[in-house]
Design a protein around this motif. Structure first.
Motif, PDB file in Angstrom:
ATOM      1  N   CYS A   1      -6.120  -5.777  31.658  1.00 24.83           N
ATOM      2  CA  CYS A   1      -4.888  -5.187  31.140  1.00 24.83           C
ATOM      3  C   CYS A   1      -3.808  -5.438  32.171  1.00 24.83           C
ATOM      4  O   CYS A   1      -3.991  -5.135  33.345  1.00 24.83           O
ATOM      5  CB  CYS A   1      -5.058  -3.686  30.910  1.00 24.83           C
ATOM      6  SG  CYS A   1      -3.498  -2.895  30.463  1.00 24.83           S
ATOM      7  N   ARG A   2      -2.702  -6.003  31.741  1.00 25.04           N
ATOM      8  CA  ARG A   2      -1.632  -6.310  32.674  1.00 25.04           C
ATOM      9  C   ARG A   2      -0.599  -5.197  32.760  1.00 25.04           C
ATOM     10  O   ARG A   2       0.241  -5.212  33.646  1.00 25.04           O
ATOM     11  CB  ARG A   2      -0.952  -7.621  32.229  1.00 25.04           C
ATOM     12  CG  ARG A   2       0.009  -8.228  33.235  1.00 25.04           C
ATOM     13  CD  ARG A   2      -0.614  -8.445  34.596  1.00 25.04           C
ATOM     14  NE  ARG A   2      -0.003  -9.550  35.323  1.00 25.04           N
ATOM     15  CZ  ARG A   2      -0.163  -9.740  36.616  1.00 25.04           C
ATOM     16  NH1 ARG A   2      -0.904  -8.911  37.327  1.00 25.04           N
ATOM     17  NH2 ARG A   2       0.393 -10.783  37.211  1.00 25.04           N
ATOM     18  N   CYS A   3      -0.642  -4.256  31.826  1.00 31.99           N
ATOM     19  CA  CYS A   3       0.445  -3.276  31.755  1.00 31.99           C
ATOM     20  C   CYS A   3       0.122  -1.935  32.410  1.00 31.99           C
ATOM     21  O   CYS A   3       0.955  -1.368  33.100  1.00 31.99           O
ATOM     22  CB  CYS A   3       0.820  -2.976  30.310  1.00 31.99           C
ATOM     23  SG  CYS A   3       1.303  -4.395  29.336  1.00 31.99           S
ATOM     24  N   THR A   4      -1.061  -1.398  32.155  1.00 33.23           N
ATOM     25  CA  THR A   4      -1.266   0.030  32.430  1.00 33.23           C
ATOM     26  C   THR A   4      -1.806   0.337  33.815  1.00 33.23           C
ATOM     27  O   THR A   4      -1.742   1.481  34.256  1.00 33.23           O
ATOM     28  CB  THR A   4      -2.287   0.634  31.450  1.00 33.23           C
ATOM     29  OG1 THR A   4      -3.555  -0.009  31.684  1.00 33.23           O
ATOM     30  CG2 THR A   4      -1.880   0.417  30.015  1.00 33.23           C
TER      31      THR A   4
ATOM     32  N   GLN B   1       0.206   0.333  26.334  1.00 32.19           N
ATOM     33  CA  GLN B   1       1.595  -0.080  26.550  1.00 32.19           C
ATOM     34  C   GLN B   1       1.914  -1.219  25.586  1.00 32.19           C
ATOM     35  O   GLN B   1       2.217  -0.995  24.432  1.00 32.19           O
ATOM     36  CB  GLN B   1       1.867  -0.403  28.011  1.00 32.19           C
ATOM     37  CG  GLN B   1       1.938   0.880  28.858  1.00 32.19           C
ATOM     38  CD  GLN B   1       2.380   0.656  30.284  1.00 32.19           C
ATOM     39  OE1 GLN B   1       3.129  -0.254  30.612  1.00 32.19           O
ATOM     40  NE2 GLN B   1       1.899   1.505  31.179  1.00 32.19           N
ATOM     41  N   CYS B   2       1.811  -2.473  26.045  1.00 34.25           N
ATOM     42  CA  CYS B   2       2.091  -3.540  25.074  1.00 34.25           C
ATOM     43  C   CYS B   2       1.025  -3.551  23.987  1.00 34.25           C
ATOM     44  O   CYS B   2       1.248  -4.010  22.880  1.00 34.25           O
ATOM     45  CB  CYS B   2       2.205  -4.894  25.755  1.00 34.25           C
ATOM     46  SG  CYS B   2       0.626  -5.732  26.032  1.00 34.25           S
ATOM     47  N   GLY B   3      -0.150  -3.043  24.315  1.00 31.86           N
ATOM     48  CA  GLY B   3      -1.181  -2.873  23.303  1.00 31.86           C
ATOM     49  C   GLY B   3      -2.030  -4.104  23.033  1.00 31.86           C
ATOM     50  O   GLY B   3      -2.933  -4.059  22.213  1.00 31.86           O
ATOM     51  N   PHE B   4      -1.752  -5.185  23.731  1.00 31.73           N
ATOM     52  CA  PHE B   4      -2.463  -6.414  23.401  1.00 31.73           C
ATOM     53  C   PHE B   4      -3.929  -6.361  23.817  1.00 31.73           C
ATOM     54  O   PHE B   4      -4.797  -6.908  23.145  1.00 31.73           O
ATOM     55  CB  PHE B   4      -1.770  -7.625  24.037  1.00 31.73           C
ATOM     56  CG  PHE B   4      -2.081  -8.902  23.323  1.00 31.73           C
ATOM     57  CD1 PHE B   4      -1.391  -9.251  22.170  1.00 31.73           C
ATOM     58  CD2 PHE B   4      -3.092  -9.737  23.765  1.00 31.73           C
ATOM     59  CE1 PHE B   4      -1.694 -10.407  21.472  1.00 31.73           C
ATOM     60  CE2 PHE B   4      -3.402 -10.897  23.075  1.00 31.73           C
ATOM     61  CZ  PHE B   4      -2.701 -11.240  21.933  1.00 31.73           C
ATOM     62  N   CYS B   5      -4.196  -5.669  24.910  1.00 33.89           N
ATOM     63  CA  CYS B   5      -5.583  -5.538  25.360  1.00 33.89           C
ATOM     64  C   CYS B   5      -6.306  -4.420  24.631  1.00 33.89           C
ATOM     65  O   CYS B   5      -7.511  -4.262  24.761  1.00 33.89           O
ATOM     66  CB  CYS B   5      -5.624  -5.239  26.861  1.00 33.89           C
ATOM     67  SG  CYS B   5      -5.009  -3.572  27.249  1.00 33.89           S
TER      68      CYS B   5
ATOM     69  N   MET C   1      -0.801 -10.592  28.613  1.00 36.28           N
ATOM     70  CA  MET C   1      -2.060 -10.758  27.893  1.00 36.28           C
ATOM     71  C   MET C   1      -1.859 -11.494  26.570  1.00 36.28           C
ATOM     72  O   MET C   1      -2.738 -12.215  26.121  1.00 36.28           O
ATOM     73  CB  MET C   1      -2.738  -9.396  27.671  1.00 36.28           C
ATOM     74  CG  MET C   1      -3.255  -8.767  28.959  1.00 36.28           C
ATOM     75  SD  MET C   1      -4.183  -9.884  30.027  1.00 36.28           S
ATOM     76  CE  MET C   1      -5.547 -10.290  28.981  1.00 36.28           C
TER      77      MET C   1
END
Ligand code: FES
Ligand code: FES
Lengths: 803, 157
Positions: free
Chosen positions: B137-140, B101-105, A216
């Motif tokens: 979201c790509r992580c969660t 997770q990465c928190g970007f979203c 993202m």
């Protein structure tokens, strides 16, 4: 600590296996975390790259004069301005700024550093490039044909000779006589004998597609030279220490003059394991401009210029006996390398493990050729080839079982690896919960009953058919000895308030490693998680680590952190023993106190003891270091050897509904059982697995990076479809705790595992629902509809390997 | 040189002015002119939701809104949630449920979720899923995000 002081004893407590929220989550959820995009340095310029307008062409001329004249432009560079640039990448076949030839749509031709992004973009438009088109090769089966146009031809000297370059030069300079980028050949046993012993033999070709990471947070870098010529980079690399060395080589610099700071990352998934041209180019710009230069991709650029998962054409031949014993497996694969070589070309390392060792197979033969084309180039992506390999293997497990009339679960259980086995490839399974994964996932999903029932219901009039499919995976779970070392260093410091600073080489990429490492340290020192600060993002401070890849961080960095904490504990207990005049063995650390081990009675607050130590005559501080290197081995020339200190297992059962009238496949439920050694942070591991499952769902159903004749057709989220919230399946996840003897608190790596089996299990589920097997991905409505209505062509690729 | 406009609007409860180019997006204004970096760029095309803000009570993608159109309006960003008790509970829920997770979203998700709960305090899991459909979201894998949002909704009480 006041509460504890009043109580008489402190009960043992453990953080292991609990749901511990990520330490960085509050910052992130408040929008306060500063990602690379959010960092601006005083005096910073903005860098932008001009990419090729052609897929394959000779560069006739580049005219940058108008761009240079634009107000606000500080620097414009092309290959001609950087005579000392060197080829980068896994095979050293990739010049950051292209000299005389572009080989793919993403290729870098020129770069600009300007006062603002707007001006930089304007300047790019003013650069004129003349091309002479060359034939485009976008089909790997064409690229391997003798006489195919070469992607990296040997350059001609001024006199037309080929001889002006020295032997042993990087590919970018020396060229290649064919389009073969890399090959792998592996074998154990004798497949001919295996085939002769088989009652059933099947052969199929599978076609795996392009997908990309879609982090993202888009890629970015900031580069700055100080007055003494030291280079500082803000970078989201997953491998800072390897990067430092490579950058030094590419820039002809002393590595000790390079410092990398890693701001929080907006997603990694393997995308940041290699050095990419934009990073080197940004450094060139900063060097020329003598100012910090920041370069951040647009989303379109992120699609165009990021590495992909490697597309694979795979022909698998397997056999078994009537009693269900696997006899042999022969695999030939053709990998579309793209125009340059990155880690994608080396995914066969992992693929061959699945072929040789997921199930017990006495005879195995495996050949891969990665071939240059004018397509985007493939990098490393969570699962590293294992998604592709597992897709093929698990389809054949179902087909073989059906051919001999055996239940698919029984067939798998019969051939599943067990603890204590050493495979044909030399992998030694010291902990192995594979069979338990199989039975757990199957029973929790009621697999046997549903599988039988769905077959019976195939011919009912309802156009929506239900299916259930099973697939399993094996992946390294204790690091992977690929580099000379697979280790990680830790520096641990306790201050006079008993606060711990854990300085680790292991990077945090959103996966939650800092929280898990803190837990492990707290477990040794009897402290709450709030007593730890983690420093993990500055190569001038942190000790060496190989990087975040191969699901290795929990295992390797975890053992390293435990090592440092154990040393600190020993030091503290020795001091306390002296103070209280008792043997060390009578003491322990708990709840921030030194306690009597037998009764739990607190003796002294750890912070006070720390100050005592500090202010005595023989002043001492508690600072320890530890370096952990796993007991794994390098593979030999034939790729045999116990390359990881532990192996992770998982079984996933996927349930689908297939609408036979529209071809729409809905994933309704995923039941997973994962052998993770031991659960350290339940919240973190669930999140990793759920995220991986949904990433696998995208690979199976929606994501498809479409490349037509070298041109990417869908570089945006409108046409490249990621899974969204309403589409996610119900998820039921179990953990098999096989307690690995070498793992930190028994744990093994899990980062990549959950994405690996989903597509394979989905293919089996669609077959279970409809009786139609689909050999290519993704299962889009169109592909499924065509297959169900007999309009799909079954792919076939004749097994081939270079002589 | 591009044309500039002076606008006046309320940002996170505080009246302010800004000088912005006519073609500038609200996202760029927030990040580059005003210096609030909590609102994220994920695609610039209205496809990912990382740039979600609330304008006059409606959640929208700031990458698709011209900065000049903020004139006279009431804009809330992730930074503005800091002074909102309900948003505090939501943020704690994101943390405790592992929704980050990465928190970007995450800032975009937080904005969308707080807006969703303001409109549908009793949202169930399906409503929540549809409500955050525009946020990638790509992580969660979304599950923990949905759980977090549901836990502060009225149905959880
Ligand atoms: S950045 Fe606005 S929707 Fe993606
Ligand atoms: S947490 Fe990384 S994109 Fe959502």
């Amino acid at each position: 600590m006041n509460v504890a002081e009043k109580t008489k004893t402190i009960q043992p407590d453990s953080l292991i296996g609990k749901r511990i929220p990520k330490m960085d989550a509050p910052e992130k959820a408040s929008g306060k975390t500063r990602y690379i995009h959010d960092i601006d340095l005083p005096g910073q310029l903005h860098g932008k790259i001009l990419r090729s307008a052609r897929v394959h062409a000779r560069i006739r001329s580049i005219d940058t004069s108008a761009a240079r004249a634009l107000p606000g432009v500080h620097v414009v560079i092309t290959a001609a301005d950087i005579p000392d640039q060197r080829p980068i990448g896994v095979a050293k076949d990739h010049l950051p700024l292209k000299r005389d030839r572009v080989r793919s749509q993403r290729d870098e031709i020129a770069a600009v550093a300007a006062e603002s992004e707007e001006i930089a973009l304007q300047a790019l438009k003013l650069i004129k490039v003349e091309y002479e088109d060359l034939p485009i090769i976008s089909d790997p089966t064409e690229a391997i044909k003798p006489g195919a146009p070469l992607i990296h031809p040997e350059p001609h000297g001024a006199d037309g000779s080929h001889e002006h370059l020295k032997q042993g030069m990087p590919v970018a300079y020396a060229g290649k006589p064919d389009n073969i980028a890399m090959r792998f050949d592996y074998g154990h046993g004798d497949v001919a004998q295996g085939e002769a012993e088989s009652d059933v033999v099947i052969e199929d070709t599978f076609k795996l597609h392009y997908v990309t990471h879609c982090c993202m947070g888009v890629s970015g870098i900031i580069a700055e030279f100080d007055a003494s010529g030291n280079l500082l980079m803000y970078s989201n690399t997953q491998v800072p220490f390897l990067h430092k060395r490579e950058f030094a080589e590419y820039l002809n610099m002393d590595p000790s003059r390079i410092r990398i700071i890693q701001p929080p990352i907006g997603g990694g998934f393997g995308s940041k394991l290699d050095i990419y041209p934009f990073e080197v180019i940004c450094v060139f710009l900063a060097r020329a401009a003598k100012r910090p230069v920041k370069m951040v991709f647009s989303r379109e650029e992120e699609f165009l210029a990021s590495p992909t998962r490697q597309p694979v054409l795979l022909t698998l031949r397997s056999g078994c006996r009537k009693d269900g014993t696997l006899t042999f497996r022969q695999v030939h694969t053709l990998h579309d390398n793209g125009a340059y070589t990155s880690w994608g070309a080396t995914t066969p390392f992992v693929m061959m493990q699945t072929f040789s060792s997921l199930y017990r197979v006495p005879h195995c033969d495996y050949h891969t050729t990665a071939v240059y084309t004018n397509n985007p180039y493939a990098g490393s992506f969570r699962g590293y080839g294992n998604l592709q390999a597992t897709f093929a293997i698990e389809a054949h497990m179902d087909k073989l079982a059906e051919a001999i009339g055996m239940d698919p679960l029984d067939f798998r259980l019969k051939n599943a690896q067990e603890k204590g086995e050493v495979t044909g490839q030399g992998m030694s399974f010291k902990s192995c919960g594979f069979k338990e994964c199989l039975t757990t996932a199957a029973s929790r999903s009621d697999f046997r009953r549903k599988h039988r029932e769905n077959i019976r219901n195939r011919n009912t009039p309802d156009p929506v058919k239900r299916g259930i499919g099973i697939a399993s995976m094996l992946h390294v779970g204790g690091g992977a000895k690929i580099y000379p070392s697979d280790g990680c260093g830790t520096i641990l410091k306790l201050d006079d308030f008993a606060h711990v600073t854990l300085i680790t080489g292991a990077s945090e990429i959103g996966q939650g490693s800092e929280t898990v490492l803190s837990q492990l340290v707290c477990e040794e020192l009897g402290l709450p998680i709030s007593a730890v600060t983690v420093v993990n993002n500055d190569t001038d401070i942190t000790p060496w680590d190989v990087g975040v890849h191969a699901s290795r961080t929990t295992f390797i960095a975890g053992n390293s952190a435990i090592g440092a904490a154990k040393k600190a504990k020993a030091k503290i207990l020795a001091a306390a023993a002296k103070k209280f005049e008792c043997p060390e063995a009578d003491l322990d650390l708990r709840g921030g106190f030194i306690i009597k081990a037998a009764s739990g009675e607190p003796l002294i607050d750890l912070a006070r003891l720390m100050r005592n130590l500090h202010f005595t005559e023989k002043a001492e501080l508690v600072m320890t270091t530890f370096y952990y290197e796993p007991p794994s081995k390098h593979q030999d020339k034939g790729f045999k050897g116990d390359v990881s200190a532990a192996y992770a297992w998982a079984t996933q059962v996927v349930e689908v509904e297939v609408d036979t009238e529209t071809g729409i496949v809905r994933m309704t439920r995923v039941t997973g059982a994962h052998d993770v050694g031991r659960v350290l942070n339940r919240l973190g591991i669930e999140g990793q697995i759920e995220g991986g499952v949904v990433m696998g769902q995208g690979y199976a159903l929606t994501e498809d990076l479409t490349i037509e004749n070298g041109v990417m057709r869908n570089p945006n989220f409108r046409d490249y479809k990621l899974v969204t919230a309403p589409e996610i399946p119900e998820m039921d996840i179990s953990f098999i705790e096989s307690m690995d003897g070498e793992g930190p608190q028994g744990a093994k790596g899990v980062g990549e595992a959950p994405a690996i089996c989903i597509a394979a299990a989905t293919a089996n589920a669609i077959y279970n629902a409809t009786g139609v097997r689909i050999y290519g991905l993704p299962f889009t409505p169109e592909r499924v509809y065509r297959a169900l209505h007999g309009k799909a062509e079954k792919p076939y690729w004749k097994p081939w390997k270079p002589e | 040189m591009s044309l500039k406009h002076d606008i006046e609007f309320t940002l996170n409860g505080v009246k302010r002015r800004a000088t912005v180019g006519v073609g500038m997006t609200t996202l760029d204004m927030l990040r580059d002119v005003i210096g609030l970096s909590g609102t994220k760029y994920g695609c610039g095309e209205g496809e990912c939701g990382a740039c979600t803000i609330v304008v006059d009570g409606a959640s929208l993608n700031s990458c698709l809104m011209f900065a000049v159109d903020c004139h006279g309006r009431n804009v809330t960003t992730i930074e503005g949630l800091a002074s909102d008790a309900k948003a505090d509970a939501l943020r704690d829920a994101f943390v405790l449920h592992g929704a980050v997770q990465c928190g970007f979203c995450t800032p975009g998700m937080m904005m969308q979720a707080s807006h969703l709960l303001a409109c549908h305090p009793d949202a169930d899991a399906d409503t929540i899923k549809r409500g955050i459909e525009g946020n990638l979201c790509r992580c969660t894998g979304y599950k923990k995000i949905v759980d977090a949002i549901a836990s502060v909704g009225e149905t959880a009480k």
